[in-house]
Design a protein around this motif. Structure first.
Motif, mmCIF file in Angstrom:
data_model
loop_
_atom_site.group_PDB
_atom_site.id
_atom_site.type_symbol
_atom_site.label_atom_id
_atom_site.label_comp_id
_atom_site.label_asym_id
_atom_site.label_seq_id
_atom_site.Cartn_x
_atom_site.Cartn_y
_atom_site.Cartn_z
ATOM 1 N N ILE A 491 17.808 -16.226 -2.176
ATOM 2 C CA ILE A 491 18.362 -17.200 -3.117
ATOM 3 C C ILE A 491 17.624 -18.525 -2.944
ATOM 4 C CG2 ILE A 491 20.433 -18.426 -3.882
ATOM 5 C CD1 ILE A 491 22.097 -16.124 -2.977
ATOM 6 N N THR A 492 16.658 -18.766 -3.802
ATOM 7 C CA THR A 492 15.931 -20.024 -3.819
ATOM 8 C C THR A 492 16.668 -21.029 -4.702
ATOM 9 O OG1 THR A 492 14.593 -19.285 -5.692
ATOM 10 C CG2 THR A 492 13.750 -18.800 -3.472
ATOM 11 N N GLU A 493 16.156 -22.241 -4.777
ATOM 12 C CA GLU A 493 16.781 -23.250 -5.631
ATOM 13 C C GLU A 493 16.710 -22.851 -7.096
ATOM 14 O OE1 GLU A 493 18.530 -26.204 -4.852
ATOM 15 O OE2 GLU A 493 18.564 -24.993 -3.038
ATOM 16 N N GLU A 494 15.603 -22.213 -7.507
ATOM 17 C CA GLU A 494 15.481 -21.776 -8.896
ATOM 18 C C GLU A 494 16.523 -20.719 -9.240
ATOM 19 O OE1 GLU A 494 13.034 -21.934 -6.745
ATOM 20 O OE2 GLU A 494 11.776 -23.573 -7.523
ATOM 21 N N ARG A 495 16.708 -19.767 -8.319
ATOM 22 C CA ARG A 495 17.700 -18.718 -8.559
ATOM 23 C C ARG A 495 19.106 -19.294 -8.533
ATOM 24 N NH1 ARG A 495 17.777 -12.880 -5.394
ATOM 25 N NH2 ARG A 495 19.909 -12.239 -5.923
ATOM 26 N N ARG A 496 19.353 -20.248 -7.655
ATOM 27 C CA ARG A 496 20.673 -20.863 -7.579
ATOM 28 C C ARG A 496 21.008 -21.600 -8.872
ATOM 29 N NH1 ARG A 496 23.291 -25.599 -5.699
ATOM 30 N NH2 ARG A 496 21.308 -26.701 -5.508
ATOM 31 N N GLN A 497 20.056 -22.366 -9.394
ATOM 32 C CA GLN A 497 20.288 -23.087 -10.640
ATOM 33 C C GLN A 497 20.450 -22.119 -11.813
ATOM 34 O OE1 GLN A 497 20.945 -26.219 -10.931
ATOM 35 N NE2 GLN A 497 20.505 -26.747 -8.794
ATOM 36 N N GLY A 498 19.683 -21.023 -11.774
ATOM 37 C CA GLY A 498 19.836 -20.019 -12.829
ATOM 38 C C GLY A 498 21.207 -19.378 -12.814
ATOM 39 N N ASN A 499 21.712 -19.074 -11.614
ATOM 40 C CA ASN A 499 23.067 -18.521 -11.511
ATOM 41 C C ASN A 499 24.109 -19.497 -12.023
ATOM 42 O OD1 ASN A 499 22.116 -16.135 -10.370
ATOM 43 N ND2 ASN A 499 22.449 -16.823 -8.273
ATOM 44 N N ARG A 500 23.908 -20.770 -11.707
ATOM 45 C CA ARG A 500 24.855 -21.788 -12.171
ATOM 46 C C ARG A 500 24.911 -21.821 -13.693
ATOM 47 N NH1 ARG A 500 24.751 -26.841 -14.026
ATOM 48 N NH2 ARG A 500 22.482 -26.926 -13.881
ATOM 49 N N LYS A 501 23.750 -21.745 -14.346
ATOM 50 C CA LYS A 501 23.714 -21.784 -15.809
ATOM 51 C C LYS A 501 24.357 -20.537 -16.413
ATOM 52 C CE LYS A 501 19.556 -24.664 -16.075
ATOM 53 N NZ LYS A 501 18.140 -24.729 -16.510
ATOM 54 N N LEU A 502 24.085 -19.380 -15.806
ATOM 55 C CA LEU A 502 24.669 -18.147 -16.324
ATOM 56 C C LEU A 502 26.190 -18.160 -16.211
ATOM 57 C CD1 LEU A 502 22.163 -15.473 -14.942
ATOM 58 C CD2 LEU A 502 22.477 -16.144 -17.330
ATOM 59 N N LEU A 503 26.702 -18.608 -15.069
ATOM 60 C CA LEU A 503 28.154 -18.668 -14.890
ATOM 61 C C LEU A 503 28.782 -19.694 -15.824
ATOM 62 C CD1 LEU A 503 28.424 -18.398 -10.995
ATOM 63 C CD2 LEU A 503 28.991 -16.653 -12.684
ATOM 64 N N GLN A 504 28.079 -20.803 -16.054
ATOM 65 C CA GLN A 504 28.591 -21.821 -16.973
ATOM 66 C C GLN A 504 28.642 -21.270 -18.390
ATOM 67 O OE1 GLN A 504 29.798 -24.879 -16.054
ATOM 68 N NE2 GLN A 504 30.532 -24.917 -18.170
ATOM 69 N N GLU A 505 27.633 -20.487 -18.766
ATOM 70 C CA GLU A 505 27.636 -19.868 -20.084
ATOM 71 C C GLU A 505 28.813 -18.895 -20.218
ATOM 72 O OE1 GLU A 505 23.924 -18.011 -20.909
ATOM 73 O OE2 GLU A 505 22.752 -19.840 -20.574
ATOM 74 N N GLN A 506 29.065 -18.123 -19.149
ATOM 75 C CA GLN A 506 30.194 -17.196 -19.195
ATOM 76 C C GLN A 506 31.511 -17.939 -19.375
ATOM 77 O OE1 GLN A 506 30.045 -14.780 -15.673
ATOM 78 N NE2 GLN A 506 28.085 -13.812 -16.207
ATOM 79 N N ARG A 507 31.663 -19.042 -18.648
ATOM 80 C CA ARG A 507 32.905 -19.820 -18.785
ATOM 81 C C ARG A 507 33.016 -20.430 -20.178
ATOM 82 N NH1 ARG A 507 31.892 -21.045 -13.177
ATOM 83 N NH2 ARG A 507 30.543 -22.770 -13.772
ATOM 84 N N ASP A 508 31.886 -20.899 -20.715
ATOM 85 C CA ASP A 508 31.913 -21.468 -22.064
ATOM 86 C C ASP A 508 32.270 -20.407 -23.096
ATOM 87 O OD1 ASP A 508 31.231 -23.911 -21.020
ATOM 88 O OD2 ASP A 508 29.087 -23.740 -21.469
ATOM 89 N N ASN A 509 31.706 -19.202 -22.932
ATOM 90 C CA ASN A 509 32.021 -18.119 -23.873
ATOM 91 C C ASN A 509 33.490 -17.738 -23.798
ATOM 92 O OD1 ASN A 509 29.356 -17.978 -24.739
ATOM 93 N ND2 ASN A 509 28.793 -16.407 -23.232
ATOM 94 N N GLU A 510 34.034 -17.699 -22.552
ATOM 95 C CA GLU A 510 35.455 -17.393 -22.399
ATOM 96 C C GLU A 510 36.314 -18.475 -23.027
ATOM 97 O OE1 GLU A 510 36.035 -16.906 -18.247
ATOM 98 O OE2 GLU A 510 34.895 -15.029 -18.118
ATOM 99 N N ALA A 511 35.891 -19.752 -22.866
ATOM 100 C CA ALA A 511 36.641 -20.853 -23.481
ATOM 101 C C ALA A 511 36.575 -20.772 -25.000
ATOM 102 C CB ALA A 511 36.089 -22.190 -22.993
ATOM 103 N N ASP A 512 35.379 -20.411 -25.534
ATOM 104 C CA ASP A 512 35.250 -20.268 -26.988
ATOM 105 C C ASP A 512 36.125 -19.141 -27.509
ATOM 106 O OD1 ASP A 512 33.460 -22.329 -26.995
ATOM 107 O OD2 ASP A 512 31.668 -21.043 -26.992
ATOM 108 N N SER A 513 36.185 -18.033 -26.734
ATOM 109 C CA SER A 513 37.021 -16.908 -27.151
ATOM 110 C C SER A 513 38.492 -17.293 -27.174
ATOM 111 C CB SER A 513 36.811 -15.713 -26.209
ATOM 112 O OG SER A 513 35.463 -15.292 -26.230
#
Length: 524
Positions: A491-513
């Protein structure tokens, strides 16, 4: 790298293609502001880390001395108590983590009830550890039973408290900041535990017993030795027993107060906890968690580096023949560790967590070598201890700061398997205690093999030589093994930031739903 940038661009493009209404933007901003942790919440959460460190410091630095010099157990039986007590955690930590993960949500949360309900019995069992029973034959069983009971109840406190990091906020920055607050309080907890136990017990040290070498020396210098003995106050073993009980009572009061602060000052955010998947069996959950590659590697890194630091710190104390000077040397390292935690928090945000672990761990190696090369000089020892504390701060903060990243990575790779945070943290807590127990066991057995004399005014030369070898070579080797494993940590910094964005997108999609469902219900 190009592949990661392309993935990020496509992700951003998909976000741009989604139509976002002004109401949605306002709702997202309100949600983000509502989920931000206040400084007061971070402090209340951090205070909950003090009981584990205070009791752990008192047990780690004083239990061996107490069992040998006050309870007057044989070194072999003392090492058995320490080993068995830590081995018991091999059962209790994962078991409690599994039970916590299966716990239902209450109006107080899922973690907080465990913290509150385990506290009363934990302080009672802790107090009884420091009580000398009025019988001889069952002493070993007494200390073994209450030591194991306390370890179990402390696990019921610390595993849910550690996992609470994932439930106080869904934002990585908030969790990292709260972890830094927590580590600062935990380092202060070690200072407080050493100060309380050391000062109260230090004023009532059990009288030492002269060995053959001391008798010969006293006979050759009879006039000087008798003069010294007459000037020293005579403190009985009963006074020392009472001092240990008073110190344990003070620590029990602090334990209860910290639990109260956490319960009333921290609120679990149910919004940050995604719906849990179907319950799975105990061994199936362990296999799932330990089978996650980044977690297994991080646990091994944490185990070896923690073991190295604990052996170093503990044996530094033991190389001091008298108790009080040895514990005075702990305060410079604890003070510098407290001051260095904000620096390491800045360092990891600037250069990355993996780089920070390498830098912090390697920074203490020269001082591990220097501490055995320098003659007995209190000023030099203070300087070395202060410098070594900077590395100790890295060992405290960084592994716990990396664990939420591993949990996030697991959630990204296993989106349909949720609710296992307590299992992740339970194994982490177990390896912390395991490292402490192994370091205590190594030092105890080393004392036994080298001919340690319980309550001896002086020790054989073999004891001093053995400890000087272990305080340098063993910790350095353990830290190096941990850093070699860390090199392959994925888990590098790039992978960590990528995971953060993916999880944020999931939360946003759940909020939109949820928003769309609400709008449809209103239309109907």
């Amino acid at each position: 790298m190009a592949k990661g940038e392309g993935g990020e661009q496509s992700s951003n493009a998909s976000l741009l293609e989604k139509p976002v209404s002004s109401d949605g933007i306002t709702l997202a901003k309100k949600q983000e502001h509502r989920n931000r942790l206040s400084v007061c919440s971070k402090i209340c959460y951090a205070i909950g880390g003090a009981p584990y460190q205070i009791t752990g410091c008192a047990l780690g630095f004083f239990l061996q001395i107490y069992l040998l010099d006050v309870a007057q157990l044989d070194p072999f039986y003392a090492s058995i108590i320490l080993f068995v007590g830590r081995a018991w955690d091999a059962i209790t930590d994962p078991t409690v983590g599994f039970l916590v993960s299966r716990s239902p949500w209450t109006r107080f949360g899922r973690m907080l009830p465990w913290i509150v309900l385990s506290t009363p019995l934990a302080v009672i069992s802790y107090f009884l550890i420091w009580y000398v029973p009025p019988f001889e034959n069952g002493k070993v069983i007494w200390y073994l039973v209450f030591y194991c009971i306390f370890q179990t109840l402390q696990t019921c406190f610390h595993v849910p408290y550690s996992a609470l990091t994932m439930f106080i906020s869904s934002e990585q920055k908030d969790r990292d900041s709260a972890t830094a607050y927590r580590m600062t309080v935990e380092v202060l907890g070690t200072v407080l535990g050493t100060a309380i136990q050391g000062q109260i017990v230090g004023m009532a040290n059990a009288p030492c017993l002269p060995g053959p070498h001391d008798i010969v020396t006293n006979l050759s210098n009879s006039s000087v030795s008798f003069g010294l003995n007459n000037s020293e106050p005579v403190i009985s073993l009963d006074h020392t027993k009472t001092a240990y009980m008073i110190a344990s009572g003070v620590i029990c009061i602090i334990y209860v107060l910290c639990a109260i602060v956490v319960f009333f000052g921290v609120r679990e955010q149910k919004e940050s906890c995604r719906p849990r998947s179907e319950p799975m069996g105990f061994f199936q959950g362990i296999k799932l968690v330990m089978g996650h590659g980044p977690y297994a590697k991080l646990v091994m890194v944490f185990l070896f580096t923690s073991l190295g630091f604990m052996v170093f710190v503990y044996l530094c104390v033991e190389t001091k023949t008298a108790v009080k000077p040895g514990f005075k040397c702990l305060f410079p390292s604890q003070l510098s560790a407290t001051l260095a935690i904000p620096f390491w928090q800045w360092f990891l945000t600037r250069f990355g967590k993996k780089t920070a672990v390498f830098t912090g761990s390697l920074s203490v190696v020269p001082f591990m070598i220097l501490v055995v090369c320098v003659k007995s000089n209190l000023i030099v020892t203070y300087i070395v201890s202060f410098a070594a504390g900077v590395g100790v701060a890295a060992a405290f903060l960084l592994p716990w700061s990396m664990l939420p990243d591993v949990v996030d990575d697991f959630q990204v790779q296993n989106p349909n398997s949720t609710g296992h945070e307590a299992l992740f943290y339970s194994f982490y807590v177990f390896f912390t205690k395991f490292a402490s127990g192994v370091s205590l066991g190594i030092s105890t057995l080393s004392l036994d093999f080298a001919g340690y004399i319980s309550r001896g005014c002086s020790q054989p030369e073999e004891v001093d030589i053995t400890l000087k070898v272990l305080v340098s070579a063993a910790p350095i080797a353990l830290i190096m093994i941990g850093l070699i494993i860390l090199y392959s940590y994925p888990i590098t910094e790039e992978r960590r930031q990528g995971n953060r964005k993916l999880l944020q997108e999931q939360r946003d999609n759940e909020a939109d739903s949820d928003t769309d469902s609400t709008e449809m219900a209103n239309v109907v």
